[in-house]
Design a protein around this motif. Structure first.
Motif, PDB file in Angstrom:
ATOM      1  N   VAL A  54      32.642 -14.506 -49.315  1.00 46.90           N
ATOM      2  CA  VAL A  54      31.777 -14.184 -50.449  1.00 46.90           C
ATOM      3  C   VAL A  54      30.801 -13.079 -50.063  1.00 46.90           C
ATOM      4  O   VAL A  54      30.108 -13.173 -49.038  1.00 46.90           O
ATOM      5  N   ILE A  55      30.759 -12.025 -50.873  1.00 52.07           N
ATOM      6  CA  ILE A  55      29.853 -10.900 -50.631  1.00 52.07           C
ATOM      7  C   ILE A  55      28.618 -11.071 -51.501  1.00 52.07           C
ATOM      8  O   ILE A  55      28.708 -11.172 -52.727  1.00 52.07           O
ATOM      9  N   ILE A  56      27.457 -11.098 -50.849  1.00 57.01           N
ATOM     10  CA  ILE A  56      26.183 -11.296 -51.547  1.00 57.01           C
ATOM     11  C   ILE A  56      25.495  -9.945 -51.710  1.00 57.01           C
ATOM     12  O   ILE A  56      25.076  -9.318 -50.738  1.00 57.01           O
ATOM     13  N   GLY A  57      25.411  -9.484 -52.946  1.00 55.11           N
ATOM     14  CA  GLY A  57      24.761  -8.209 -53.218  1.00 55.11           C
ATOM     15  C   GLY A  57      24.548  -8.040 -54.709  1.00 55.11           C
ATOM     16  O   GLY A  57      25.306  -8.580 -55.525  1.00 55.11           O
ATOM     17  N   GLU A 112      17.528 -12.431 -51.282  1.00 47.10           N
ATOM     18  CA  GLU A 112      16.251 -11.785 -51.571  1.00 47.10           C
ATOM     19  C   GLU A 112      16.432 -10.290 -51.821  1.00 47.10           C
ATOM     20  O   GLU A 112      15.852  -9.731 -52.763  1.00 47.10           O
ATOM     21  N   LEU A 113      17.237  -9.638 -50.995  1.00 48.29           N
ATOM     22  CA  LEU A 113      17.497  -8.209 -51.177  1.00 48.29           C
ATOM     23  C   LEU A 113      18.176  -7.943 -52.515  1.00 48.29           C
ATOM     24  O   LEU A 113      17.842  -6.989 -53.225  1.00 48.29           O
ATOM     25  N   ALA A 114      19.146  -8.778 -52.874  1.00 51.85           N
ATOM     26  CA  ALA A 114      19.867  -8.593 -54.141  1.00 51.85           C
ATOM     27  C   ALA A 114      18.942  -8.773 -55.333  1.00 51.85           C
ATOM     28  O   ALA A 114      18.972  -7.985 -56.287  1.00 51.85           O
ATOM     29  N   ASP A 166      17.502  -1.216 -59.645  1.00 51.10           N
ATOM     30  CA  ASP A 166      18.015  -0.281 -58.646  1.00 51.10           C
ATOM     31  C   ASP A 166      19.401  -0.716 -58.171  1.00 51.10           C
ATOM     32  O   ASP A 166      19.712  -0.662 -56.977  1.00 51.10           O
ATOM     33  N   VAL A 167      20.225  -1.181 -59.113  1.00 45.98           N
ATOM     34  CA  VAL A 167      21.574  -1.645 -58.790  1.00 45.98           C
ATOM     35  C   VAL A 167      22.517  -0.441 -58.781  1.00 45.98           C
ATOM     36  O   VAL A 167      22.726   0.200 -59.807  1.00 45.98           O
ATOM     37  N   GLU A 168      23.073  -0.112 -57.615  1.00 44.95           N
ATOM     38  CA  GLU A 168      23.921   1.079 -57.477  1.00 44.95           C
ATOM     39  C   GLU A 168      25.204   0.969 -58.296  1.00 44.95           C
ATOM     40  O   GLU A 168      25.569   1.878 -59.038  1.00 44.95           O
ATOM     41  N   HIS A 170      17.706   2.081 -68.715  1.00 42.54           N
ATOM     42  CA  HIS A 170      17.361   3.307 -69.423  1.00 42.54           C
ATOM     43  C   HIS A 170      18.476   4.347 -69.463  1.00 42.54           C
ATOM     44  O   HIS A 170      18.576   5.094 -70.431  1.00 42.54           O
ATOM     45  N   ARG A 171      19.295   4.402 -68.423  1.00 43.70           N
ATOM     46  CA  ARG A 171      20.256   5.493 -68.304  1.00 43.70           C
ATOM     47  C   ARG A 171      21.681   4.952 -68.277  1.00 43.70           C
ATOM     48  O   ARG A 171      21.963   3.933 -67.634  1.00 43.70           O
TER      49      ARG A 171
END
Length: 483
Positions: free
Chosen positions: A143-146, A287-289, A297-299, A385-386
């Protein structure tokens, strides 16, 4: 190194490319739809080529030293065969081009047990690369946490929306999750790694899925969650439950859940010897996610990838082409707002802000779509917004953006035909602006014509309300982007 990245429009590929660039590598992106990369901030720094891993790869592989393979099929009946042929085609092209290394991200899996079809396919793809003449680094993660990953979104929504959690038997299996930033670090560092083998990759914590949910609740500051075990909840039934509770549709939820039916824990940690570095613990990864989500700021997001079976053809320049039947609903409204202010409202549509008309009707239509296996209305948006071309916006896909002028959306809901929605902004002479809206539907068969006849009576309320409320919102709001 000169790198070829496949899957650059996907969740991990879209994050890997800028990190390869930051390390000084030259990057070429192989994509089926180059326009999807038009608006990404690093587009001017890479070479973008149109192509497919099942097609002719000789030209895309020219002068390439390392191939990062980050594609796999979902939800098609022959996905295993397609994945196998794509991997074989890539390996043969890499051999002809003299590529030095292939880097592939597969799934962590136990040995000596029957795997789910999707996990077995991921394993087979890795074996294809390992048997080729090109050295391959096959990374295997659970499982990838992000922020934005399908696994994290499933975990997040299940935990946040269910203070009392109904838990099937598989939530007690052990899992070794890993932060997305550490996966990306391994993918970048593997570019120069001399090896031809698999590497298990994981974070320092081994947890059950239930423990992951409970610890997520603590990190997110949620009240204590209570658990109600239900041993009869199979992976198939669980995927239906996830489809109802989270934005992740059943077609994606099922392979994710099937990968958790078995314990997925690293059998070896050799990667830490050849690529040393400290991996984030589970709580830190969560926490970072959450910080990325709160800061908008989700890429990249899981929904950035195309939905299997969804219409993908762009709106023809002449919607009345070839004599076919086309239904069009066009409306416009003048407003005192400036074109710039009106455009802010248009580009900020969807997600948390909604669609400016009859919320219940939109919600009901979204639930109906989910019930028949569609994406529904809950995919939201990556940025408040974008919008960029290729992104998901609720049940739409952004097909075209002309800043300040045009937003065109292509429907990915389950309908008997193809549908688009255009939102246009034009300045008026003197002052103010005009908002124009056009819905286009190309029916497929008799069902398509019947569908339009059924929904047509509601258009006056839904689309008429949209035009009126968008214009009013543009006149009312002052600091839309700061709200």
């Amino acid at each position: 190194m000169r790198c070829l990245v496949t899957g650059a429009t996907g969740y991990l590929g879209g994050r890997l490319v800028p990190r390869l660039l930051a390390e000084g590598h030259e990057v070429r992106c192989l994509v089926r739809s180059p326009e999807k990369l038009r608006d990404v901030p690093w587009a001017a720094d890479v070479e973008i080529v149109r192509g497919d891993v099942l097609g002719d790869l000789d030209e895309p592989m020219r002068d390439v030293e390392v191939v990062h393979y980050l594609v796999h099929s979902l939800n098609s009946k022959d996905f295993a065969d397609a994945d196998r042929r794509a991997a074989q085609n890539t390996a043969r092209a890499a051999e002809r081009a003299g590529v030095r290394r292939i880097v592939y991200l597969g799934g962590l899996h136990p040995e000596g047990t029957e795997l789910s079809p999707h996990l077995a396919s991921r394993k087979e793809v890795g074996e294809v690369f390992l048997r080729s003449e090109i050295p391959a680094v096959v990374l295997q993660a659970a499982v990838i946490i992000g922020s934005g990953s399908a696994s994290f979104e499933m975990l997040r929504y299940l935990t946040e929306r269910l203070p009392v959690m109904v838990t099937p038997r598989w939530v007690h299996n052990r899992i070794q999750p890993i932060a997305v930033r550490d996966v990306l670090r391994y993918l970048v560092d593997a570019t120069t790694l001399d090896a031809n083998r698999t590497f298990d990759i994981g974070g320092p914590d081994v947890l059950t899925y239930l423990e992951m949910m409970l610890r997520y609740a603590r990190v997110a500051g949620l009240p204590e969650r209570r658990v109600l075990p239900v041993p009869v909840l199979t992976p198939g039934l669980s995927s239906h439950w996830v489809n109802v509770v989270t934005p992740v549709p059943r077609s994606i939820a099922r392979p994710l859940i099937e990968s958790l039916v078995h314990e997925v824990v690293c059998r070896e940690n050799d990667i830490r010897e050849v690529l040393p570095g400290e991996n984030a613990g589970y709580d830190k990864a969560v926490e970072l996610a959450l910080t990325k989500i709160r800061d908008a700021d989700v890429e990249t997001r899981w929904s950035g990838a195309s939905v299997p079976g969804a219409p993908s053809e762009p709106l023809p320049s002449d919607p009345d082409w070839s004599g076919g039947s086309v239904y069009v609903d066009e409306r416009e409204r003048e407003t005192k707002a400036t074109p710039e202010r009106l455009w802010e409202v248009v580009e900020g549509i969807g997600g948390e802000r909604g669609w400016y008309s009859f919320p219940l009707a939109w919600a009901v239509r979204g639930w109906m779509d989910r019930l028949v296996g569609g994406v529904g209305l809950r995919r939201g948006r990556r940025d408040p917004h974008r919008l960029n071309v290729g992104e998901a916006l609720d049940w739409w896909r952004v097909e075209e953006v002309e800043r300040g002028r045009l937003l065109r959306l292509r429907a990915e809901m389950k309908v008997p035909g193809q549908a688009w929605l255009e939102l246009r902004v034009a300045g008026n002479e003197g002052h103010g602006s005009t908002y124009r809206q056009r819905a286009v539907f190309v029916p497929k068969g008799l069902a398509g014509h019947l569908y339009w006849a059924v929904v047509w009576p509601f258009h006056g309320v839904v689309f008429g309300g949209m035009v009126r409320n968008i214009a009013n919102e543009a006149e009312l709001h002052k600091n839309f982007r700061k709200s």
